[in-house]
Scaffold this active site. Sequence first.
Site, PDB file in Angstrom:
ATOM      1  CE1 TYR A   1       1.682  -9.613   4.003  1.00  0.00           C
ATOM      2  CE2 TYR A   1       3.780  -9.787   5.140  1.00  0.00           C
ATOM      3  CZ  TYR A   1       3.011  -9.262   4.127  1.00  0.00           C
ATOM      4  OH  TYR A   1       3.575  -8.409   3.214  1.00  0.00           O
TER       5      TYR A   1
ATOM      6  CB  ILE B   1      -0.917  -0.014   1.258  1.00  0.00           C
ATOM      7  CG1 ILE B   1      -1.746  -1.306   1.318  1.00  0.00           C
ATOM      8  CG2 ILE B   1      -1.832   1.219   1.258  1.00  0.00           C
ATOM      9  CD1 ILE B   1      -2.698  -1.540   0.165  1.00  0.00           C
TER      10      ILE B   1
ATOM     11  CE  LYS C   1      -6.939   5.880   5.325  1.00  0.00           C
ATOM     12  NZ  LYS C   1      -7.487   6.565   6.504  1.00  0.00           N
ATOM     13  N   GLY C   2      -7.358  -1.371   6.204  1.00  0.00           N
ATOM     14  CA  GLY C   2      -7.920  -2.654   5.773  1.00  0.00           C
ATOM     15  C   GLY C   2      -7.762  -2.933   4.281  1.00  0.00           C
ATOM     16  CG  PHE C   3      -7.783   0.160   1.386  1.00  0.00           C
ATOM     17  CD1 PHE C   3      -9.063  -0.118   0.922  1.00  0.00           C
ATOM     18  CD2 PHE C   3      -7.526   1.439   1.872  1.00  0.00           C
ATOM     19  CE1 PHE C   3     -10.064   0.847   0.940  1.00  0.00           C
ATOM     20  CE2 PHE C   3      -8.514   2.408   1.906  1.00  0.00           C
ATOM     21  CZ  PHE C   3      -9.784   2.117   1.438  1.00  0.00           C
TER      22      PHE C   3
ATOM     23  CG  ASN D   1       6.570  -4.268   7.512  1.00  0.00           C
ATOM     24  OD1 ASN D   1       5.658  -3.635   8.044  1.00  0.00           O
ATOM     25  ND2 ASN D   1       6.677  -4.414   6.208  1.00  0.00           N
TER      26      ASN D   1
ATOM     27  CB  ALA E   1       3.942  -6.299   6.721  1.00  0.00           C
TER      28      ALA E   1
HETATM   29  C1  COA Z   1       1.783  -4.151   5.131  1.00  0.00           C
HETATM   30  C2  COA Z   1       0.566  -3.649   4.404  1.00  0.00           C
HETATM   31  C3  COA Z   1       0.380  -4.403   3.096  1.00  0.00           C
HETATM   32  C4  COA Z   1      -0.678  -3.888   5.268  1.00  0.00           C
HETATM   33  O1  COA Z   1      -1.805  -3.365   4.609  1.00  0.00           O
HETATM   34  P1  COA Z   1      -2.715  -2.275   5.381  1.00  0.00           P
HETATM   35  O2  COA Z   1      -3.860  -1.944   4.512  1.00  0.00           O
HETATM   36  O3  COA Z   1      -1.852  -1.141   5.821  1.00  0.00           O
HETATM   37  O4  COA Z   1      -3.112  -3.095   6.668  1.00  0.00           O
HETATM   38  P2  COA Z   1      -4.548  -3.553   7.202  1.00  0.00           P
HETATM   39  O5  COA Z   1      -5.270  -2.319   7.643  1.00  0.00           O
HETATM   40  O6  COA Z   1      -5.230  -4.416   6.203  1.00  0.00           O
HETATM   41  O7  COA Z   1      -4.131  -4.491   8.435  1.00  0.00           O
HETATM   42  C5  COA Z   1      -3.047  -4.127   9.274  1.00  0.00           C
HETATM   43  C6  COA Z   1      -3.116  -4.866  10.565  1.00  0.00           C
HETATM   44  O8  COA Z   1      -1.917  -4.592  11.291  1.00  0.00           O
HETATM   45  C7  COA Z   1      -2.245  -3.971  12.530  1.00  0.00           C
HETATM   46  N1  COA Z   1      -1.204  -2.971  12.759  1.00  0.00           N
HETATM   47  C8  COA Z   1      -1.098  -1.734  12.237  1.00  0.00           C
HETATM   48  N2  COA Z   1       0.043  -1.153  12.686  1.00  0.00           N
HETATM   49  C9  COA Z   1       0.645  -2.054  13.492  1.00  0.00           C
HETATM   50  C10 COA Z   1       1.835  -2.042  14.262  1.00  0.00           C
HETATM   51  N3  COA Z   1       2.655  -0.994  14.272  1.00  0.00           N
HETATM   52  N4  COA Z   1       2.148  -3.162  14.985  1.00  0.00           N
HETATM   53  C11 COA Z   1       1.347  -4.252  14.967  1.00  0.00           C
HETATM   54  N5  COA Z   1       0.182  -4.305  14.263  1.00  0.00           N
HETATM   55  C12 COA Z   1      -0.153  -3.216  13.544  1.00  0.00           C
HETATM   56  C13 COA Z   1      -3.607  -3.367  12.332  1.00  0.00           C
HETATM   57  O9  COA Z   1      -4.254  -3.221  13.583  1.00  0.00           O
HETATM   58  C14 COA Z   1      -4.261  -4.407  11.435  1.00  0.00           C
HETATM   59  O10 COA Z   1      -4.674  -5.543  12.146  1.00  0.00           O
HETATM   60  P3  COA Z   1      -6.224  -5.697  12.596  1.00  0.00           P
HETATM   61  O11 COA Z   1      -7.016  -5.577  11.347  1.00  0.00           O
HETATM   62  O12 COA Z   1      -6.261  -7.051  13.239  1.00  0.00           O
HETATM   63  O13 COA Z   1      -6.468  -4.567  13.522  1.00  0.00           O
HETATM   64  C15 COA Z   1       0.705  -2.120   4.099  1.00  0.00           C
HETATM   65  O14 COA Z   1       0.714  -1.397   5.301  1.00  0.00           O
HETATM   66  C16 COA Z   1       1.935  -1.776   3.294  1.00  0.00           C
HETATM   67  O15 COA Z   1       1.991  -2.048   2.118  1.00  0.00           O
HETATM   68  N6  COA Z   1       2.955  -1.164   3.938  1.00  0.00           N
HETATM   69  C17 COA Z   1       4.135  -0.639   3.270  1.00  0.00           C
HETATM   70  C18 COA Z   1       4.879  -1.663   2.421  1.00  0.00           C
HETATM   71  C19 COA Z   1       5.026  -2.988   3.105  1.00  0.00           C
HETATM   72  O16 COA Z   1       5.332  -3.064   4.269  1.00  0.00           O
HETATM   73  N7  COA Z   1       4.803  -4.061   2.333  1.00  0.00           N
HETATM   74  C20 COA Z   1       4.943  -5.418   2.825  1.00  0.00           C
HETATM   75  C21 COA Z   1       6.347  -5.866   2.699  1.00  0.00           C
HETATM   76  S1  COA Z   1       6.589  -7.534   3.329  1.00  0.00           S
END
Ligand code: COA
Length: 184
Positions: free
Chosen positions: A145, A99, A107-109, A138, A141
């Site tokens: 997962y 994202i 935001k759940g995307f 991370n 992420a």
């Molecule tokens: C990792 C990624 C794909 C997750 O997608 P997202 O839309 O941001 O995350 P979501 O909202 O779907 O879900 C995130 C979950 O992590 C939790 N979370 C958020 N920040 C957190 C933190 N600092 N520590 C632990 N958990 C955390 C959220 O509460 C959520 O869990 P929940 O739904 O049980 O509450 C996205 O943030 C991203 O692309 N980040 C940058 C690039 C990256 O890291 N890519 C992955 C490389 S392996």
Amino acid sequence: MRMRKPVFLDGRRIFLRPIDMRDMERFFRWFNDPRLRRHLLLPFPTTRMAEKEFIERMTKLKDGVVLSIVVKRGGRLIGNVSLFKINGIHRSADLGIAIADLSMASKGFGTEAMGLVLDYAFGTLNLNRVELSVHDFNRRAEAAYRRLGFVEEGRRRQSYYCDGEYHDDILMAMLRDEWKNGRG
Ligand SMILES: CC(C)(COP(=O)(O)OP(=O)(O)OC[C@H]1O[C@@H](n2cnc3c(N)ncnc32)[C@H](O)[C@@H]1OP(=O)(O)O)[C@@H](O)C(=O)NCCC(=O)NCCS
């Protein structure tokens, strides 16, 4: 495994469409942000030319599919998600996601985009295993997962050097039955 393209996947709040040159300028900007790059495997900044070549390469990929993530309401591009190294013998693939628009994270995307790709991987392509790796710092992420049902299989110790320190990479995978079970 040779892919049938193009691939379009329709979700509740987002849809996934093939990456194309329209995305270049925004990907160029996002993938030059060190806050994003440190989560990926991109130690160095990128140029417009390199980004253009990357998109060209990704659209021609034979054993993978790279999809742009678009929010339905407003049509905003927010990142990409891919299945690559799709192997028709072992029926396995690697998953990658960003994202990349950081204002749209948590935001759940990401969870929704991966859900669509996992449905496609297990349901349409009939794969048996999807794997990925994540840097140990991370947390967001890793949490996403785990909640989807990915299982930790091991660690590559100190395999990633970033900001003056070594970090472990956590190896995770999901099997077809775990995806079905996870969804009840
Ligand atoms: C990792 C990624 C794909 C997750 O997608 P997202 O839309 O941001 O995350 P979501 O909202 O779907 O879900 C995130 C979950 O992590 C939790 N979370 C958020 N920040 C957190 C933190 N600092 N520590 C632990 N958990 C955390 C959220 O509460 C959520 O869990 P929940 O739904 O049980 O509450 C996205 O943030 C991203 O692309 N980040 C940058 C690039 C990256 O890291 N890519 C992955 C490389 S392996």
